[in-house]
Design a protein around this motif. Structure first.
Motif, PDB file in Angstrom:
ATOM      1  N   ASN A 111     -23.929  90.975 -10.903  1.00 42.33           N
ATOM      2  CA  ASN A 111     -24.094  92.086 -11.835  1.00 42.33           C
ATOM      3  C   ASN A 111     -22.790  92.853 -12.041  1.00 42.33           C
ATOM      4  O   ASN A 111     -22.749  93.866 -12.738  1.00 42.33           O
ATOM      5  CB  ASN A 111     -25.207  93.032 -11.369  1.00 42.33           C
ATOM      6  N   THR A 115     -19.909  88.012 -14.424  1.00 45.25           N
ATOM      7  CA  THR A 115     -21.295  88.212 -14.868  1.00 45.25           C
ATOM      8  C   THR A 115     -21.728  87.171 -15.898  1.00 45.25           C
ATOM      9  O   THR A 115     -22.925  86.935 -16.061  1.00 45.25           O
ATOM     10  CB  THR A 115     -21.482  89.607 -15.486  1.00 45.25           C
ATOM     11  N   ASP A 152     -34.016  92.556 -11.737  1.00 47.74           N
ATOM     12  CA  ASP A 152     -33.115  92.266 -12.853  1.00 47.74           C
ATOM     13  C   ASP A 152     -32.637  90.822 -12.844  1.00 47.74           C
ATOM     14  O   ASP A 152     -32.030  90.349 -13.808  1.00 47.74           O
ATOM     15  CB  ASP A 152     -31.889  93.188 -12.801  1.00 47.74           C
ATOM     16  N   CYS A 153     -32.859  90.124 -11.764  1.00 42.16           N
ATOM     17  CA  CYS A 153     -32.398  88.752 -11.583  1.00 42.16           C
ATOM     18  C   CYS A 153     -33.045  87.822 -12.616  1.00 42.16           C
ATOM     19  O   CYS A 153     -34.264  87.941 -12.854  1.00 42.16           O
ATOM     20  CB  CYS A 153     -32.745  88.295 -10.162  1.00 42.16           C
ATOM     21  N   GLY A 155     -30.047  88.423 -14.197  1.00 45.58           N
ATOM     22  CA  GLY A 155     -29.044  89.135 -14.987  1.00 45.58           C
ATOM     23  C   GLY A 155     -29.167  88.830 -16.467  1.00 45.58           C
ATOM     24  O   GLY A 155     -29.746  87.808 -16.870  1.00 45.58           O
TER      25      GLY A 155
END
Length: 257
Positions: A111, A115, A152-153, A155
């Motif tokens: 993150n 990224t 959030d994975c 991303g």
């Protein structure tokens, strides 16, 4: 391209503290990212990729208290696929109650820092998925970690790729055209002797895609000969059990449904 697999022994993995739960098959694979900062330096220094994979295993074992690294496979920017728990072994990274449904494949992006997944990472993830389908009974689903667990994975950038259908870099994400026949390797694949090589594996993969039960192991052994003979009989070719030019070209002549 054959998978560029880095075995546990090759990357210096610690031994697991216990026995894995076993999986016969899964619905598919869930894609992950590290959730932390990943140094862009790993793109130009593979030794740092190896060090990072080791640090992830240490964190999972010493920090999370897991018996081993939680991922089935881990992928770095150099399109190298690190063996984690591997096929047929229950991962730990998908979340409680969700590990038996999908294998877990990590791309080494985070993150912060690095990224945006490189083409090497995306191709490596797909290589890992194909490997888990071939060796571990993984189904067709390709999902993100967040599809089953509040996180959030993997991303934003990696998840956007998953939502597009996880296309190979450069194919545009649209429907793929039937693959033309690769050039005949110039040598007849026959048994005996057992012959090995990428051309053997290429033919075996195509026969698997056509519905034949055959491991894509790169070894032209007795089972390959059996499939070859049956295929030649089906196509009205001389039944020799050897993949000559005519058999090779016939293997790609009709679209795979």
């Amino acid at each position: 391209m054959a998978i560029d697999l880095v075995t546990r022994r090759e990357w210096g993995a610690r031994e697991p503290r216990g026995s894995y739960g076993r999986l016969n098959s899964t619905k598919g694979v869930k894609v992950h990212y590290t959730g932390g900062q990943v140094s862009p330096d790993i793109v130009n220094d593979h030794a740092k990729c190896v060090a990072m994979v080791k640090s992830i295993q240490n964190h999972h074992m010493d920090g999370n208290g897991w018996i081993d690294v939680g991922y089935s496979m881990l992928v770095c920017p150099h399109r190298k696929v690190f063996e984690g728990r591997g096929p047929h072994n229950l991962p730990a990274a998908n979340g409680p109650g969700l590990n038996s449904g999908h294998y877990a494949v990590l791309g080494l992006v985070g993150n912060a820092g690095l990224t945006q997944p490189t083409d090497g990472i995306l191709n490596g993830i797909l290589d890992a998925i194909e490997y888990l389908r071939d060796k571990g009974g993984a189904g067709k689903e390709i999902k993100g970690h967040r599809d089953g667990y509040s996180t959030d994975c993997p991303g934003g950038p990696l998840y956007a790729w998953v939502k597009k259908g996880a296309p190979r870099p450069g194919d545009g994400g649209g429907p793929q055209e039937p693959q033309p026949s690769p050039a005949f390797p110039g040598r007849v694949l026959k048994y005996p002797p057992v012959m090995s090589g990428e051309d053997v594996r290429t033919w075996q993969r195509q026969m698997r895609a056509r519905g034949w039960s055959l491991d894509a192991d790169g070894l032209y052994g007795e089972r390959s000969r059996e499939v070859c003979r049956a295929f030649q009989k089906e196509k009205g070719l001389p039944v020799t059990g050897a993949v000559d030019r005519a058999t090779w070209e016939a293997s790609w002549k009709e679209p795979v449904t």
